[in-house]
Scaffold this active site. Structure first.
Site, PDB file in Angstrom:
ATOM      1  N   TYR A 140       0.817  -1.218   0.000  1.00 27.11           N
ATOM      2  CA  TYR A 140       0.000   0.000   0.000  1.00 27.11           C
ATOM      3  C   TYR A 140       0.851   1.268   0.000  1.00 27.11           C
ATOM      4  O   TYR A 140       0.379   2.341  -0.349  1.00 27.11           O
ATOM      5  CB  TYR A 140      -0.957   0.025   1.203  1.00 27.11           C
ATOM      6  CG  TYR A 140      -2.043  -1.033   1.151  1.00 27.11           C
ATOM      7  CD1 TYR A 140      -2.228  -1.811   0.023  1.00 27.11           C
ATOM      8  CD2 TYR A 140      -2.880  -1.248   2.230  1.00 27.11           C
ATOM      9  CE1 TYR A 140      -3.208  -2.780  -0.032  1.00 27.11           C
ATOM     10  CE2 TYR A 140      -3.870  -2.225   2.182  1.00 27.11           C
ATOM     11  CZ  TYR A 140      -4.024  -2.984   1.052  1.00 27.11           C
ATOM     12  OH  TYR A 140      -5.005  -3.944   1.005  1.00 27.11           O
ATOM     13  N   LYS A 190       3.786 -15.339   1.509  1.00 27.85           N
ATOM     14  CA  LYS A 190       3.712 -16.037   0.217  1.00 27.85           C
ATOM     15  C   LYS A 190       5.151 -16.323  -0.207  1.00 27.85           C
ATOM     16  O   LYS A 190       5.599 -15.946  -1.293  1.00 27.85           O
ATOM     17  CB  LYS A 190       2.949 -15.142  -0.787  1.00 27.85           C
ATOM     18  CG  LYS A 190       2.576 -15.812  -2.069  1.00 27.85           C
ATOM     19  CD  LYS A 190       1.478 -16.854  -1.955  1.00 27.85           C
ATOM     20  CE  LYS A 190       1.249 -17.550  -3.277  1.00 27.85           C
ATOM     21  NZ  LYS A 190       0.456 -18.781  -3.173  1.00 27.85           N
ATOM     22  N   ASP A 222      -2.705 -18.152   0.711  1.00 31.42           N
ATOM     23  CA  ASP A 222      -3.858 -18.806   0.079  1.00 31.42           C
ATOM     24  C   ASP A 222      -4.391 -19.927   0.965  1.00 31.42           C
ATOM     25  O   ASP A 222      -5.605 -20.093   1.142  1.00 31.42           O
ATOM     26  CB  ASP A 222      -3.503 -19.323  -1.331  1.00 31.42           C
ATOM     27  CG  ASP A 222      -2.140 -19.993  -1.402  1.00 31.42           C
ATOM     28  OD1 ASP A 222      -1.346 -19.859  -0.458  1.00 31.42           O
ATOM     29  OD2 ASP A 222      -1.864 -20.669  -2.408  1.00 31.42           O
ATOM     30  N   ASP A 246      -5.157  -7.118   5.579  1.00 29.43           N
ATOM     31  CA  ASP A 246      -6.388  -6.410   5.252  1.00 29.43           C
ATOM     32  C   ASP A 246      -7.482  -7.424   4.909  1.00 29.43           C
ATOM     33  O   ASP A 246      -8.610  -7.371   5.406  1.00 29.43           O
ATOM     34  CB  ASP A 246      -6.106  -5.483   4.047  1.00 29.43           C
ATOM     35  CG  ASP A 246      -7.217  -4.481   3.806  1.00 29.43           C
ATOM     36  OD1 ASP A 246      -8.199  -4.485   4.568  1.00 29.43           O
ATOM     37  OD2 ASP A 246      -7.100  -3.697   2.850  1.00 29.43           O
ATOM     38  N   ASP A 250     -10.602  -9.055   7.658  1.00 32.57           N
ATOM     39  CA  ASP A 250     -12.018  -8.907   7.294  1.00 32.57           C
ATOM     40  C   ASP A 250     -12.690 -10.269   7.165  1.00 32.57           C
ATOM     41  O   ASP A 250     -13.843 -10.440   7.548  1.00 32.57           O
ATOM     42  CB  ASP A 250     -12.157  -8.144   5.974  1.00 32.57           C
ATOM     43  CG  ASP A 250     -12.401  -6.656   6.207  1.00 32.57           C
ATOM     44  OD1 ASP A 250     -12.334  -6.225   7.379  1.00 32.57           O
ATOM     45  OD2 ASP A 250     -12.654  -5.928   5.240  1.00 32.57           O
TER      46      ASP A 250
END
Ligand code: NAD
Length: 355
Positions: A140, A190, A222, A246, A250
């Protein structure tokens, strides 16, 4: 202890007022003094001062030991100049306080198991996950970034970057949080594909040498997304970078099915931590005594636990919330057949009685 209180907009005013009643009660019970000072943020600050984060608010927050926030935003400010939108107040205060760690517990109270989106046999094993998300780095904020054209077509990219010191400090927050919970950290990355993730994993492993009492495991993002819905009971603390955090925080929150129940904390190195419910300002029910105050009340208990090391006091609030749910008290968002329908104030009355 000095607490800067930022009620904000919409239901923010109502839920924060109720959470402060709980703070007062816990102070009386355990002989603690909490000094509170209020300041403006979001839409109400735009109305009063023309900006979503006035300098006075920043100063009051920096002078405090912790910050309690309600929520910001609402339709009144939806069409305003994007440069001064209410949400800018939130991003601004996080930046001013250097809050690099976001702690989002996703807890399913057994009394609300019916609201959970998972199968009953999975729910029966429990859902109590703390997602620790890196908040100020990663893709970000990474440079270079580009949004334009190349070779005659639209083209864009962002860059996922992490310095060792950014990884070490978020890993420390996760290990410390695990010590206050079940003592397990799962680092999500990852590393099979991304170079930045290999650096992440190496540094987390190295920092873990200082926390040998905490169990550390690793998982690819994943798989983590899948495991969260298949068997969330395997997780205690999940630590991960900004982008993965993020999404996973959620996901973890959403599966509990109770947005009005979930608190959060944002922590920095030495500045005050900021505590807030994960939901927004709920303009559709604002000013009607319909809001569920429990996420904000639980944000107060997170504040006591993480900023003030007041474990007993935090436990007292959490047990009172559980007992209140056990007794069947329900606001509209967590309503179940046979429950006692209450509003924001009456729900808090019940929590206070149970403390
Ligand atoms: P929201 O979280 O405010 O509301 C979503 C739905 O959940 C609504 O139906 C609302 O009534 C309900 N809800 C939320 N909190 C509740 C509570 N405590 N008790 C009972 N019901 C509750 O999200 P939204 O509708 O997408 O956004 C409304 C405003 O809030 C927007 O202006 C948005 O930008 C802002 N927002 C602020 C924050 C924040 O301050 N951290 C976060 C998200 C959204």
């Amino acid at each position: 202890m000095k607490i800067c209180v930022l009620p904000g907009d919409g239901i923010g005013q109502e839920i924060v007022a109720q959470a402060l009643r709980v703070l007062k009660k816990v102070g009386e019970k355990y002989g603690r003094t909490f000094e509170t000072t209020e300041a403006l943020i979001g839409g109400c600050a735009i109305d009063a001062e023309g900006v979503p984060l006035p300098a006075d608010t920043i100063a009051k927050c920096k002078d405090a030991d912790a910050v309690l926030l309600g929520a910001v935003g609402g339709p009144k400010w939806d069409t305003i100049d994007p440069a001064i939108r209410p949400e800018k107040g939130l991003l601004g205060i996080r930046k001013e306080l250097g809050l690099f760690a976001n702690l989002r517990p996703a807890t399913l109270f057994k009394q609300l198991a019916d609201a959970c989106y998972l199968r009953p046999d999975i729910v029966a094993k429990g859902l109590d996950v703390m997602v620790v998300r890196e908040l100020t780095g990663g893709i970000y904020f990474g440079e270079p970034r580009f949004d334009g054209e190349k070779d005659g077509e639209r083209f864009g990219y962002n860059t996922m970057t992490y310095y060792e010191h950014e990884i070490r400090r978020i890993a420390r927050v996760a290990f410390e949080a695990a010590r206050k919970r079940s003592g397990r950290v799962c680092s999500v990355d990852k590393a099979n594909v991304l170079d930045v993730s290999r650096v992440w994993r190496e540094i987390v492993i190295d920092e873990h040498k200082n926390y040998q009492d905490v169990e550390l495991s690793h998982m690819y993002v994943d798989n983590a997304a899948m495991q969260l819905v298949r068997d969330p009971s395997q997780f205690d603390v999940v630590v991960t970078g900004n982008l993965f955090g993020d999404i996973l925080s959620d996901e973890a929150a959403a599966i509990t099915g109770s947005i009005g129940m979930l608190p959060s904390a944002s922590l920095g190195e030495s500045n005050p931590g900021l505590y807030e419910p994960i939901h927004g300002s709920a303009p559709d029910i604002a000013g009607q005594d319909k809001a569920n105050p429990l996420a904000t009340i639980l944000s107060v208990s997170m504040m006591l636990r993480h900023s003030f090391d007041m474990t007993e006091e935090a436990d007292c609030i959490e047990s009172a919330v559980e007992k209140t749910l056990e007794q069947g008290y329900r606001t509209g968002d967590i309503w179940q057949e046979g429950g006692k329908s209450v509003g924001c104030v009456e729900m808090t009355d019940a929590v206070l009685a149970n403390m």
